[in-house]
Structures are given as structure tokens and as C-alpha cells.
Design an enzyme around this catalytic site. Structure first.
Site, PDB file in Angstrom:
ATOM      1  N   ASN A 153      10.009   3.509   0.148  1.00  8.38           N
ATOM      2  CA  ASN A 153      10.857   2.406   0.610  1.00  8.38           C
ATOM      3  C   ASN A 153      10.373   1.141  -0.093  1.00  8.38           C
ATOM      4  O   ASN A 153       9.340   0.584   0.253  1.00  8.38           O
ATOM      5  CB  ASN A 153      10.730   2.286   2.138  1.00  8.38           C
ATOM      6  CG  ASN A 153      11.500   1.106   2.692  1.00  8.38           C
ATOM      7  OD1 ASN A 153      12.288   0.481   1.989  1.00  8.38           O
ATOM      8  ND2 ASN A 153      11.280   0.803   3.968  1.00  8.38           N
ATOM      9  N   HIS A 210      15.267   1.070  10.545  1.00 11.16           N
ATOM     10  CA  HIS A 210      13.877   0.732  10.195  1.00 11.16           C
ATOM     11  C   HIS A 210      13.409  -0.388  11.131  1.00 11.16           C
ATOM     12  O   HIS A 210      14.195  -1.263  11.506  1.00 11.16           O
ATOM     13  CB  HIS A 210      13.813   0.275   8.736  1.00 11.16           C
ATOM     14  CG  HIS A 210      12.399   0.101   8.260  1.00 11.16           C
ATOM     15  ND1 HIS A 210      11.662  -1.009   8.567  1.00 11.16           N
ATOM     16  CD2 HIS A 210      11.589   0.916   7.540  1.00 11.16           C
ATOM     17  CE1 HIS A 210      10.449  -0.877   8.041  1.00 11.16           C
ATOM     18  NE2 HIS A 210      10.382   0.285   7.415  1.00 11.16           N
ATOM     19  N   LYS A 245      11.696  -1.745  -0.141  1.00 13.97           N
ATOM     20  CA  LYS A 245      11.989  -2.984   0.604  1.00 13.97           C
ATOM     21  C   LYS A 245      12.534  -4.069  -0.330  1.00 13.97           C
ATOM     22  O   LYS A 245      13.284  -3.759  -1.249  1.00 13.97           O
ATOM     23  CB  LYS A 245      10.732  -3.433   1.372  1.00 13.97           C
ATOM     24  CG  LYS A 245      10.175  -2.312   2.254  1.00 13.97           C
ATOM     25  CD  LYS A 245       9.127  -2.761   3.223  1.00 13.97           C
ATOM     26  CE  LYS A 245       8.628  -1.563   4.027  1.00 13.97           C
ATOM     27  NZ  LYS A 245       7.673  -1.905   5.050  1.00 13.97           N
ATOM     28  N   GLY A 247       2.775  -1.749   7.274  1.00 16.92           N
ATOM     29  CA  GLY A 247       2.303  -2.873   6.465  1.00 16.92           C
ATOM     30  C   GLY A 247       1.013  -3.503   6.968  1.00 16.92           C
ATOM     31  O   GLY A 247       0.636  -4.586   6.531  1.00 16.92           O
ATOM     32  N   GLU A 304      11.842  -3.003  10.670  1.00 16.47           N
ATOM     33  CA  GLU A 304      12.101  -4.369  10.176  1.00 16.47           C
ATOM     34  C   GLU A 304      13.559  -4.754  10.416  1.00 16.47           C
ATOM     35  O   GLU A 304      13.867  -5.914  10.690  1.00 16.47           O
ATOM     36  CB  GLU A 304      11.715  -4.468   8.689  1.00 16.47           C
ATOM     37  CG  GLU A 304      10.194  -4.494   8.529  1.00 16.47           C
ATOM     38  CD  GLU A 304       9.670  -3.943   7.216  1.00 16.47           C
ATOM     39  OE1 GLU A 304      10.460  -3.776   6.267  1.00 16.47           O
ATOM     40  OE2 GLU A 304       8.458  -3.671   7.146  1.00 16.47           O
ATOM     41  N   GLU A 352       7.578   5.988  12.780  1.00 16.54           N
ATOM     42  CA  GLU A 352       6.858   4.866  12.183  1.00 16.54           C
ATOM     43  C   GLU A 352       6.401   3.913  13.282  1.00 16.54           C
ATOM     44  O   GLU A 352       7.161   3.013  13.684  1.00 16.54           O
ATOM     45  CB  GLU A 352       7.766   4.089  11.223  1.00 16.54           C
ATOM     46  CG  GLU A 352       8.220   4.871  10.019  1.00 16.54           C
ATOM     47  CD  GLU A 352       8.523   3.929   8.854  1.00 16.54           C
ATOM     48  OE1 GLU A 352       7.858   4.029   7.838  1.00 16.54           O
ATOM     49  OE2 GLU A 352       9.409   3.078   8.987  1.00 16.54           O
ATOM     50  N   SER A 392       1.610   2.538   6.750  1.00 15.49           N
ATOM     51  CA  SER A 392       0.343   2.427   6.009  1.00 15.49           C
ATOM     52  C   SER A 392      -0.151   3.758   5.445  1.00 15.49           C
ATOM     53  O   SER A 392      -1.351   4.045   5.483  1.00 15.49           O
ATOM     54  CB  SER A 392      -0.727   1.770   6.884  1.00 15.49           C
ATOM     55  OG  SER A 392      -0.361   0.432   7.173  1.00 15.49           O
TER      56      SER A 392
HETATM   57  P1  PGA Z   1       4.046   0.669   4.715  1.00 19.80           P
HETATM   58  O1  PGA Z   1       5.593   0.653   5.095  1.00 19.80           O
HETATM   59  O2  PGA Z   1       3.758   2.002   4.064  1.00 19.80           O
HETATM   60  O3  PGA Z   1       3.871  -0.483   3.765  1.00 19.80           O
HETATM   61  O4  PGA Z   1       3.293   0.503   5.982  1.00 19.80           O
HETATM   62  C1  PGA Z   1       6.209   1.803   5.624  1.00 19.80           C
HETATM   63  C2  PGA Z   1       7.643   1.508   5.960  1.00 19.80           C
HETATM   64  O5  PGA Z   1       7.949   0.396   6.371  1.00 19.80           O
HETATM   65  O6  PGA Z   1       8.519   2.378   5.840  1.00 19.80           O
END
Ligand code: PGA
Length: 251
Positions: free
Chosen positions: A9, A93, A11, A171, A95, A165, A211
Site C-alpha cells: 500500500n 483502511h 498510500k 505506521g 486511515e 490491521e 508495521s
Molecule cells: P505500515 O502500514 O506497514 O506502514 O504500518 C500498513 C497499512 O497501513 O496498510
């Protein structure tokens, strides 16, 4: 045996030239036995689709509007994503949920649309730090699944993936332990195949995100319950994403 699914992803990162460069490296890696998918920003989707078109690499949209067309300035429809070659879409997601107010009802509408159009819906769910601390994790997961998947019957599902997740892991550098992830993956699997009675034939995969790095992916992906990974930060660099892809193939 389930084919692992590893999704990068990207982003809101990378210009089209950078996205194409990374996509080309992934095409060149020629790895079998794992479904590798990238989710670039909208502006790079078409260019990336041209690079990956004769490869096994899959393309995902990071989001789309739940209406099919119309006066929605700044939005993108699912048909548009399909038109540029997306076979997968991320839905819900954290976010999107936290920053853009996406609700379980929105998620549900989008899941129906995606499955109707034969696109694999990757439905993201997970609890916040506060919810985990107050012992609400399983009820949050259950609500997100129940409301996000309402109205789907086993037969209507062609392709579905659930990405667990935990919000506190995204993140932050704080990944869930294999034990924590396995507990939730079992719960999700039980929900889909026992409570809801979805057919195991649909091959719904349950993947972990939050992460994931080349350092922690081995212990996570070695778990039978974890069918792959949704990778953010570590998917922006070829070496680290490649290391995660390779780990998904290790017994
Ligand atoms: P990350 O993001 O691996 O940077 O924690 C995962 C995601 O948001 O799908």
C-alpha cells in the site's frame, strides 16, 4: 494450500516515475507461489498498469467512491479503477475511517460493488489502542465484520480478503505479536466460515497489516492463520518489500 497474498500500500507516496521504477523491479523479480499486489496512488495507476500488464503482479486501488458515477468532484469510481486494470481494491483502511470519516455502512456498500464487479475486496478492520486496552478488541472486530459484510451470502462472494490491521500498529513500528495476530485471525476465520457460513471454496484470505518489516515478517508469516501481509512503509523500497514477499513463501 492457500496462496499467500502480499499487498504493498503505497498510500500518498511516490511520483509516477518512481512508482513505475518500483513496479518494474517487482515485475523483474519473477517470484512464483505468491500473489503480489501493489496499490499506487491514483495518478500512477495507469502508468503502472502498462508496466505490469504481462506479469503476475496485481494492481489495487486504495479507495473509490461508493456511487458509480456523477457529480462527485475529486472522487474516483470503481469502474474507473477497473478500467485502468485494478483487480483488487482496499476498502475501509483505518486511515480512510479515521481521517475521512468512512463508516461501516460505506464499507458495506463498497464491498457489494466490488464483489458485483468481480474485483477482490480487501476489507481492512482493526481496533485502536484504547479499544484494545479496554478489552473491546473482539467486539470491535465483530461489529466491523458484521456491518461491513452485511447482505453478503456465500454465493455472492467471488473474491474477498480481510486485512487485520490493528490501528495502533499502522505506521508506528509496533507490530502485533504473532500470538495477538493469530488470535484475531482465528476469530475472523470463525466468523466468516462458521457464524456466517461462507463457503471455504471462496478462498477468502486473512492477511495481517501494521508495521510489517523484513525483520518481523518471518515470525508473522510462518503462522498458518496468517495468509499474507498488507505492507505500508516497507513496501516503498524494493529490497524490503522483496524480503517480505520471499518470507511469505517460507514454510
Ligand atoms: P505500515 O502500514 O506497514 O506502514 O504500518 C500498513 C497499512 O497501513 O496498510
Amino acid at each position: 494450500m492457500t496462496t499467500p497474498l502480499v499487498i504493498g500500500n503505497w498510500k500518498m507516496n511516490m511520483l509516477a516515475s518512481e512508482a513505475c521504477h518500483l513496479a518494474q523491479s517487482l515485475v523483474d523479480m519473477s517470484v512464483d507461489g505468491v500473489d503480489v499486489v501493489v496499490a499506487p496512488p491514483f495518478t500512477s495507476l495507469y502508468a503502472v498498469s502498462q508496466i505490469i500488464k504481462n506479469s503476475r503482479l496485481g494492481l489495487a486501488g486504495q479507495n473509490f467512491h461508493s456511487e458509480t458515477k456523477g457529480a462527485y468532484t475529486g472522487e474516483v469510481s470503481l469502474e474507473m479503477l477497473k478500467d485502468v486494470g485494478c483487480g483488487y481494491v482496499l476498502i475501509g483502511h483505518s486511515e480512510r475511517r479515521q481521517l475521512f470519516g468512512e463508516s461501516d455502512a460505506d464499507v458495506n456498500k463498497k464491498v457489494h460493488l466490488a464483489l458485483h464487479m468481480g474485483i477482490t475486496a480487501v476489507v481492512c478492520i482493526g481496533e485502536t489502542q484504547e479499544q484494545r486496552a479496554s478489552g473491546e478488541t473482539l467486539s470491535v472486530i465483530e461489529t466491523q465484520l458484521q456491518q461491513g459484510l452485511v447482505g453478503l451470502s456465500g454465493e455472492s462472494i467471488t473474491h474477498l480478503a480481510i486485512a487485520y490491521e490493528p490501528v495502533w500498529a499502522i505506521g508506528t513500528g509496533l507490530n502485533a505479536t504473532p500470538e495477538q495476530a493469530v488470535e484475531i485471525h482465528k476469530y475472523i476465520r470463525n466468523f466468516l466460515f462458521e457464524s456466517q457460513g461462507f463457503s471455504k471454496k471462496i478462498g477468502a484470505r486473512i492477511i495481517y497489516g501494521g508495521s510489517v518489516t523484513p525483520e518481523n515478517c518471518k515470525e508473522l508469516l510462518r503462522e498458518e492463520e496468517i495468509d499474507g501481509a498488507l505492507v505500508g512503509g516497507a513496501s516503498l523500497n524494493f529490497e524490503s518489500f522483496y524480503a517480505i514477499i520471499k518470507s511469505s513463501l517460507e514454510p
